[in-house]
Design a protein around this motif. Sequence first.
Motif, PDB file in Angstrom:
ATOM      1  N   GLY A  61      -6.345   0.203  -8.582  1.00 41.41           N
ATOM      2  CA  GLY A  61      -6.577   0.207  -7.255  1.00 41.41           C
ATOM      3  C   GLY A  61      -7.169  -1.016  -7.021  1.00 41.41           C
ATOM      4  O   GLY A  61      -7.010  -0.667  -5.350  1.00 41.41           O
ATOM      5  N   LEU A  67      -6.011  -7.180   1.032  1.00 39.67           N
ATOM      6  CA  LEU A  67      -6.948  -7.604   1.701  1.00 39.67           C
ATOM      7  C   LEU A  67      -6.934  -9.968   2.208  1.00 39.67           C
ATOM      8  O   LEU A  67      -7.026  -9.794   3.245  1.00 39.67           O
ATOM      9  CB  LEU A  67      -8.490  -7.195   1.179  1.00 39.67           C
ATOM     10  CG  LEU A  67      -9.807  -8.347   1.240  1.00 39.67           C
ATOM     11  CD1 LEU A  67      -9.951  -8.026   3.340  1.00 39.67           C
ATOM     12  CD2 LEU A  67     -11.299  -8.310   1.162  1.00 39.67           C
ATOM     13  N   LEU A 100       1.258  -1.448  -0.001  1.00 42.23           N
ATOM     14  CA  LEU A 100      -0.005   0.496   0.018  1.00 42.23           C
ATOM     15  C   LEU A 100       1.232   1.027  -0.123  1.00 42.23           C
ATOM     16  O   LEU A 100       0.516   2.332  -0.982  1.00 42.23           O
ATOM     17  CB  LEU A 100      -0.838   0.090   1.386  1.00 42.23           C
ATOM     18  CG  LEU A 100      -1.756   1.526   1.367  1.00 42.23           C
ATOM     19  CD1 LEU A 100      -2.602   1.435  -0.047  1.00 42.23           C
ATOM     20  CD2 LEU A 100      -2.708   1.245   2.682  1.00 42.23           C
ATOM     21  N   SER A 137      -6.420  -3.232  -3.834  1.00 42.17           N
ATOM     22  CA  SER A 137      -7.263  -3.286  -2.639  1.00 42.17           C
ATOM     23  C   SER A 137      -7.468  -5.065  -2.203  1.00 42.17           C
ATOM     24  O   SER A 137      -7.354  -5.578  -1.141  1.00 42.17           O
ATOM     25  CB  SER A 137      -8.576  -3.034  -2.582  1.00 42.17           C
ATOM     26  OG  SER A 137      -8.379  -1.539  -2.773  1.00 42.17           O
TER      27      SER A 137
END
Length: 296
Positions: free
Chosen positions: A264, A272, A223, A268
């Motif tokens: 993006g 996750l 990130l 994510s």
Amino acid sequence: MTDQTNTAPGPAHPTALTKVREVVFSSPIALIATVLVTIIVLAAIFAPVVSPHDPVRLTPSERLKPPSELYWLGTDAYGRDLVSRIIYGGRISLVVGVGAAVFAVLSGLFLGLMAGYIRWLDAVLMRMVDGLMAIPNILLAIAIVSLWGAGLWTVLIAITIPEVPRVVRLVRSVVLSAREEPYVEAAIAAGSSTFLIMRRHLLPNTIAPLIIQGTYICASAILVEAILSFLGAGINPETPSWGNIMAEGRIYFQINPGIVLWPGLVVSVTILAINLLGDAVRDALDPRMAKRGIDR
């Protein structure tokens, strides 16, 4: 006549890998996370094979094309295939994530062992650690990149340094608890060296927490790398990375929002999945979590 003694072996204790496998296959969420991480890693490793196009080939006549049979997710402002750039971008993100986790764990392990066992060194090291933890990760990473210039190694170092204090505090807390155990006191009374006590008696207690912490550092590093590249303070713009793809596409967001949304979404999903996998590892290796599962 000789009596034969029954020497049947007792039940074998499951290894850490066996525990992790049992937790992964018993939880649908953990299994899905494992599959996603596996797909992302394999796609990054075999990027030259699975990528449909050259990720850096400029085709001005094909710029900002919508999704089609030729370009599954469309093209960017320079006519480069978005799918291929996302696949190759995973290489940079995973290298940064895994590299930051490995370097932070190894550095924090050494310093944490020293701080937790050598009492006079504890105060000095922990004050330095507290000072580093007072600075936000992103600000410290941007400052390091600004001083040393953009590049893979600079970004890797800039992301690793803020993570080391957290590993140090984790290892120190484990060592502070373990050094009061009778087997450590017995080793000290027997005249064992400091190095031998750390390696044989203290280090094994830190393995499980470090594996769990390493997964969280990996996700956080991915990130932060995307944020740095998006801000123009990360990987060189000509190198495909998820942050670079989003940074280049934000100007054309209204024309083709997929340039920003697709990478993006991949970032994510990757973060996750890694975090869910880390939770599964924690459930398998932490006896307290296992006990809660039995109680439920």
